[in-house]
Design an enzyme around this catalytic site. Sequence first.
Site, PDB file in Angstrom:
ATOM      1  N   CYS A  75       0.844  -1.195   0.000  1.00 24.46           N
ATOM      2  CA  CYS A  75       0.000   0.000   0.000  1.00 24.46           C
ATOM      3  C   CYS A  75       0.880   1.246   0.000  1.00 24.46           C
ATOM      4  O   CYS A  75       1.770   1.385   0.840  1.00 24.46           O
ATOM      5  CB  CYS A  75      -0.892  -0.027   1.235  1.00 24.46           C
ATOM      6  SG  CYS A  75      -1.709   1.527   1.618  1.00 24.46           S
ATOM      7  N   GLU A  76       0.626   2.144  -0.923  1.00 30.79           N
ATOM      8  CA  GLU A  76       1.445   3.349  -1.008  1.00 30.79           C
ATOM      9  C   GLU A  76       1.146   4.348   0.103  1.00 30.79           C
ATOM     10  O   GLU A  76       1.931   5.248   0.349  1.00 30.79           O
ATOM     11  CB  GLU A  76       1.288   4.017  -2.377  1.00 30.79           C
ATOM     12  CG  GLU A  76      -0.037   4.655  -2.640  1.00 30.79           C
ATOM     13  CD  GLU A  76      -0.117   5.290  -4.020  1.00 30.79           C
ATOM     14  OE1 GLU A  76      -0.814   6.300  -4.138  1.00 30.79           O
ATOM     15  OE2 GLU A  76       0.503   4.778  -4.972  1.00 30.79           O
ATOM     16  N   HIS A  77       0.042   4.187   0.797  1.00 30.97           N
ATOM     17  CA  HIS A  77      -0.292   5.127   1.875  1.00 30.97           C
ATOM     18  C   HIS A  77       0.433   4.828   3.173  1.00 30.97           C
ATOM     19  O   HIS A  77       0.796   5.749   3.905  1.00 30.97           O
ATOM     20  CB  HIS A  77      -1.802   5.121   2.140  1.00 30.97           C
ATOM     21  CG  HIS A  77      -2.598   5.677   1.016  1.00 30.97           C
ATOM     22  ND1 HIS A  77      -3.904   5.331   0.777  1.00 30.97           N
ATOM     23  CD2 HIS A  77      -2.268   6.563   0.040  1.00 30.97           C
ATOM     24  CE1 HIS A  77      -4.350   5.972  -0.279  1.00 30.97           C
ATOM     25  NE2 HIS A  77      -3.379   6.721  -0.745  1.00 30.97           N
ATOM     26  N   HIS A  78       0.615   3.545   3.489  1.00 28.60           N
ATOM     27  CA  HIS A  78       1.216   3.161   4.774  1.00 28.60           C
ATOM     28  C   HIS A  78       2.463   2.297   4.633  1.00 28.60           C
ATOM     29  O   HIS A  78       3.066   1.923   5.625  1.00 28.60           O
ATOM     30  CB  HIS A  78       0.184   2.409   5.630  1.00 28.60           C
ATOM     31  CG  HIS A  78      -1.020   3.223   5.951  1.00 28.60           C
ATOM     32  ND1 HIS A  78      -2.203   3.104   5.247  1.00 28.60           N
ATOM     33  CD2 HIS A  78      -1.228   4.202   6.870  1.00 28.60           C
ATOM     34  CE1 HIS A  78      -3.092   3.955   5.734  1.00 28.60           C
ATOM     35  NE2 HIS A  78      -2.521   4.634   6.708  1.00 28.60           N
ATOM     36  N   GLN A 116      -5.171  -0.648  -4.464  1.00 32.32           N
ATOM     37  CA  GLN A 116      -5.857  -1.801  -5.061  1.00 32.32           C
ATOM     38  C   GLN A 116      -6.714  -1.373  -6.245  1.00 32.32           C
ATOM     39  O   GLN A 116      -6.756  -2.057  -7.272  1.00 32.32           O
ATOM     40  CB  GLN A 116      -6.701  -2.519  -4.010  1.00 32.32           C
ATOM     41  CG  GLN A 116      -7.420  -3.728  -4.566  1.00 32.32           C
ATOM     42  CD  GLN A 116      -8.180  -4.501  -3.506  1.00 32.32           C
ATOM     43  OE1 GLN A 116      -7.853  -4.445  -2.327  1.00 32.32           O
ATOM     44  NE2 GLN A 116      -9.215  -5.214  -3.927  1.00 32.32           N
ATOM     45  N   HIS A 144      -5.887  -5.934   3.638  1.00 31.54           N
ATOM     46  CA  HIS A 144      -4.920  -4.847   3.784  1.00 31.54           C
ATOM     47  C   HIS A 144      -4.427  -4.779   5.224  1.00 31.54           C
ATOM     48  O   HIS A 144      -5.227  -4.587   6.148  1.00 31.54           O
ATOM     49  CB  HIS A 144      -5.575  -3.511   3.401  1.00 31.54           C
ATOM     50  CG  HIS A 144      -5.896  -3.410   1.946  1.00 31.54           C
ATOM     51  ND1 HIS A 144      -5.214  -2.573   1.099  1.00 31.54           N
ATOM     52  CD2 HIS A 144      -6.808  -4.060   1.179  1.00 31.54           C
ATOM     53  CE1 HIS A 144      -5.696  -2.691  -0.128  1.00 31.54           C
ATOM     54  NE2 HIS A 144      -6.669  -3.592  -0.107  1.00 31.54           N
ATOM     55  N   CYS A 146      -2.909  -2.473   6.622  1.00 30.21           N
ATOM     56  CA  CYS A 146      -3.154  -1.155   7.221  1.00 30.21           C
ATOM     57  C   CYS A 146      -4.522  -1.113   7.911  1.00 30.21           C
ATOM     58  O   CYS A 146      -4.767  -0.239   8.736  1.00 30.21           O
ATOM     59  CB  CYS A 146      -3.019  -0.036   6.184  1.00 30.21           C
ATOM     60  SG  CYS A 146      -4.102  -0.185   4.761  1.00 30.21           S
TER      61      CYS A 146
END
Length: 186
Positions: A75-78, A116, A144, A146
């Site tokens: 995941c690019e956010h976390h 995703q 996920h 996260c």
Amino acid sequence: MDDKKIREGVRLLLEGIGEDPSREGLLETPCRIARMYEELFAGMTQDASQPLAKTFHTEYTDMVLEKDIVFYSTCEHHLLPFYGKAHVAYLPDKKVAGLSKLARTVEIFARRLQLQERMTAQIADAVMEHLSPKGVMVMLEAEHMCMTMRGIKKPGSRTVTYAARGLFEEQELLQNRFFQMMKQNG
């Protein structure tokens, strides 16, 4: 990839969380992480058109479905993993790809920092662009980390995304057949 920057970043991260990067158990960690990132993010330097370039002529025009393609992504956010299964279907128009080529395409997009939703669309678009089928349908089901190990902490929850292109987008009957085939075992 810039191995040196990754190692420096890991050392800073270790210091930032209050660790001593020079302690015995952490001495090799920056190098291990750099090698791991080279593997985890190999898709950054790979071209999705390569696996789909090898095709075979066919008169077969009914749906081809490759389901339960296991993938692992980040995941690019976390910067935490998400993992699950991809299901890819297409309607050939005089050519098919080897079945492993669909799995390789999924793998290339999974081995990047991802969302995703974007990954689902990228797979569908790549198959449409390189196989020129009459239609494509892609569904991803993923857990996920996260959401499971931090934040809301809901292990076992899955996110489902799908993308339809061509005739799959236009014909609800084809979408329904895709979902029926997804339910079939074996």
